[in-house]
Design an enzyme around this catalytic site. Structure first.
Site, short mmCIF file in Angstrom:
data_model
loop_
_atom_site.label_atom_id
_atom_site.label_comp_id
_atom_site.label_asym_id
_atom_site.label_seq_id
_atom_site.Cartn_x
_atom_site.Cartn_y
_atom_site.Cartn_z
N GLU A 184 0.83 -1.22 0.00
CA GLU A 184 0.00 0.00 0.00
C GLU A 184 0.86 1.27 0.00
O GLU A 184 0.88 2.04 0.96
CB GLU A 184 -0.95 -0.01 1.20
CG GLU A 184 -2.00 -1.10 1.08
CD GLU A 184 -2.98 -1.17 2.25
OE1 GLU A 184 -2.67 -0.62 3.31
OE2 GLU A 184 -4.04 -1.79 2.10
N GLU A 377 -4.97 -8.57 -0.75
CA GLU A 377 -5.66 -8.51 0.55
C GLU A 377 -7.14 -8.29 0.34
O GLU A 377 -7.54 -7.45 -0.46
CB GLU A 377 -5.14 -7.34 1.41
CG GLU A 377 -3.76 -7.52 1.94
CD GLU A 377 -3.32 -6.38 2.87
OE1 GLU A 377 -4.18 -5.74 3.50
OE2 GLU A 377 -2.11 -6.14 2.94
C1 BG6 Z 1 -4.18 -3.16 5.06
C2 BG6 Z 1 -2.80 -3.45 5.57
O1 BG6 Z 1 -4.29 -1.80 4.91
O2 BG6 Z 1 -5.26 -3.48 5.87
C3 BG6 Z 1 -2.71 -4.53 6.63
O3 BG6 Z 1 -1.96 -3.78 4.50
C4 BG6 Z 1 -3.90 -4.40 7.59
O4 BG6 Z 1 -1.48 -4.42 7.27
C5 BG6 Z 1 -5.17 -4.58 6.77
O5 BG6 Z 1 -3.86 -5.30 8.65
C6 BG6 Z 1 -6.44 -4.63 7.59
O6 BG6 Z 1 -6.50 -3.55 8.46
P1 BG6 Z 1 -6.73 -3.76 10.01
O7 BG6 Z 1 -6.49 -2.45 10.61
O8 BG6 Z 1 -8.14 -4.20 10.14
O9 BG6 Z 1 -5.76 -4.80 10.46
#
Ligand code: BG6
Length: 479
Positions: A184, A377
């Protein structure tokens, strides 16, 4: 419908959220290690004052800092990988902790213990035919580089990153084919300290420093690609940005022009890495805002000649935008905040759930870049109820099912070239934004609470068995 036979499906995590062992094997602290757990945290913990960061750097009471402990993958990786193998993972996306390889970022020689640790992880993955996909930098640069240089604001970081990335290629090219340069990368603009180790207090002109820091990362990424392509031509290197899908609130032309302008700016981070040049929207933005980025001819040539092999992205939620933003109707989507969409449900953390938006995003990205895509992701954070050694997470199954259907439609009906999907937080880990444990994503429950209490033992949830079936049928059985 099913996925193509070569489709890489599996899970994803990042070093600072699950590894732990923050001082073992020669590792030093990283930027993400400075956040203490705050039970009242709302939205996200993304900023810290310079003084508090310095204090944290001397604080050896690691129990107060969730990202220092992660979920103990450092000691349990064999057990965890065996569980991933049981689900049938074809790919595992992970990141390397930069300070485990170069503890302060400035050593001439890499830390052999760190290299050995990752080599044994990759060997373990290959034992089960799981393809590693490695993010070189996922929000955790050596803390010393932030303290000494204000992170990516400083031009020196380019060479330090190239030393680190080329060391990884040299040591692991035989075991890792797929790499992502930065997680990101747009986080630099939205959450500068987490994204780029840049402390706003230390910047004379914040906007200028952030874009300069981003330029340094683009150049570093391009030069890492150059080294990899010239030295190990089989390696595939991708970029990764947050996919901030935005819908116009109405069909009013003003709302739509606002949406397209925001969409083009959101796309600009990937544009630079895919096309090797800055898009006009950015050049124009800098002009209007009086931002002057220092860039030389060699850097521009390197950017142009060394673009990425594939485009990866995170997708959690979509947003709504308009010309007259309603400040009272807010919803979140990962790093950004936008307006609420009345047609969508939200998670407990206010992220709007939008599976169709994933198909929309895949088409938008493929149309723009015409390069293979990878969903790096996607996932649902939920405060699971753990009873009788398991979790009945039908909500998570439902979330993934609906998103996978859309990926399949994008591939099979729309003709998008998407070669993989890694579900985020495949084993419970420390939340990136809030450092909570209770914001759980995993197929595997980890017995650890927000304060680090618990056995850290692992327990498959219902989604574990469901995902195993999905992989075994290559997406054909989603029931
Ligand atoms: C993404 C990141 O933005 O979102 C991760 O790359 C992060 O590192 C994921 O864990 C989910 O966000 P969160 O805050 O719910 O863990």
């Amino acid at each position: 419908m099913r996925f193509p036979d070569t489709f890489l499906i599996g899970g994803s995590v990042a070093a600072n959220q699950y590894e732990g062992g923050c001082r073992e094997g020669g590792r030093h602290l990283s930027t993400w290690d400075v956040f203490k757990f705050d039970p009242n945290v709302k939205g996200g913990q993304f900023t810290i004052s310079y003084d508090d960061m310095l204090k944290a750097s001397f604080d050896t009471n690691d129990d107060l800092y969730p990202k220092r402990r992660g979920t103990d993958f450092y000691h349990r990786y064999k057990e965890d990988i065996a569980l991933f193998a049981k689900m049938g993972f074809k790919v595992f996306r992970m990141s390397i902790s930069w300070p485990r390889i170069f503890p302060t970022g400035e050593e001439d020689i890499p830390n052999q213990d760190g290299l050995n640790f990752y080599r044994s992880i990759f060997e373990e993955l290959h034992k089960y035919n799981i393809e590693p996909l490695v993010t070189i930098s996922h929000f955790d640069m050596p803390l010393d580089l932030s303290i000494k240089y204000n992170g990516w604001e400083n031009h020196k970081l380019i060479d330090l990153y190239i030393k680190y990335a080329s060391c990884l290629f040299d040591n692991f090219h035989d075991l890792v084919k797929y790499w992502i340069t930065f997680n990101e990368i747009d986080a630099t603009i939205h959450i500068p300290f987490v994204g780029a180790g840049i402390n706003p207090e230390k910047c004379e002109n914040l906007k200028q420093s952030l874009w300069q820091g981003l330029h340094h990362q683009f150049v570093a990424g391009a030069r890492a690609i150059k080294y990899a392509h010239e030295t190990y031509p089989d390696l595939k290197i991708g970029c990764m940005s947050t996919k901030n899908l935005k819908y116009a609130k109405t069909c009013k032309p003003e709302d739509n022009i606002q949406t397209i302008m925001e969409t083009m700016e959101d796309a600009s981070y990937t544009d630079v890495q895919a096309f090797g040049e800055y898009p006009y929207v950015l050049i124009n933005k800098w002009k209007k805002e009086g931002i002057h980025i220092k860039m030389n001819e060699d850097e521009m040539i390197d950017l142009k000649q060394n673009v990425v092999d594939f485009i990866s992205f995170s997708y959690y939620a979509s947003l709504v935008t308009s010309a007259d933003k309603d400040p009272n109707a807010l919803a979140s989507a990962n790093l950004l905040v936008g307006e609420k969409n009345p047609y969508l449900k939200q998670t407990e953390w206010g992220w709007q759930i939008d599976p169709v938006g994933l198909r929309y995003s895949l088409n938008q990205l493929y149309d723009r870049y015409k390069r293979p895509l990878f969903v790096a992701e996607n996932g649902l954070g939920y405060n699971d109820i753990f009873e009788n050694n398991t979790v009945h997470d039908t909500y998570r199954i439902e979330f993934i099912r609906e998103h996978l259907k859309q990926v399949m439609i994008a591939i099979n009906e729309d003709g998008v070239d998407c070669f993989g999907y890694t579900y985020w937080g495949c084993i419970d880990c420390v939340a990136g934004s809030t450092s909570q444990m209770k914001k759980r994503y995993g197929f595997i429950y980890v017995d650890q609470d927000d304060f680090g209490n618990g056995t850290k033992n692992r327990f498959p949830k219902d989604s574990f068995y469901w995902f195993k079936k999905v992989i075994a049928s290559n997406g054909n059985d989603l029931d």
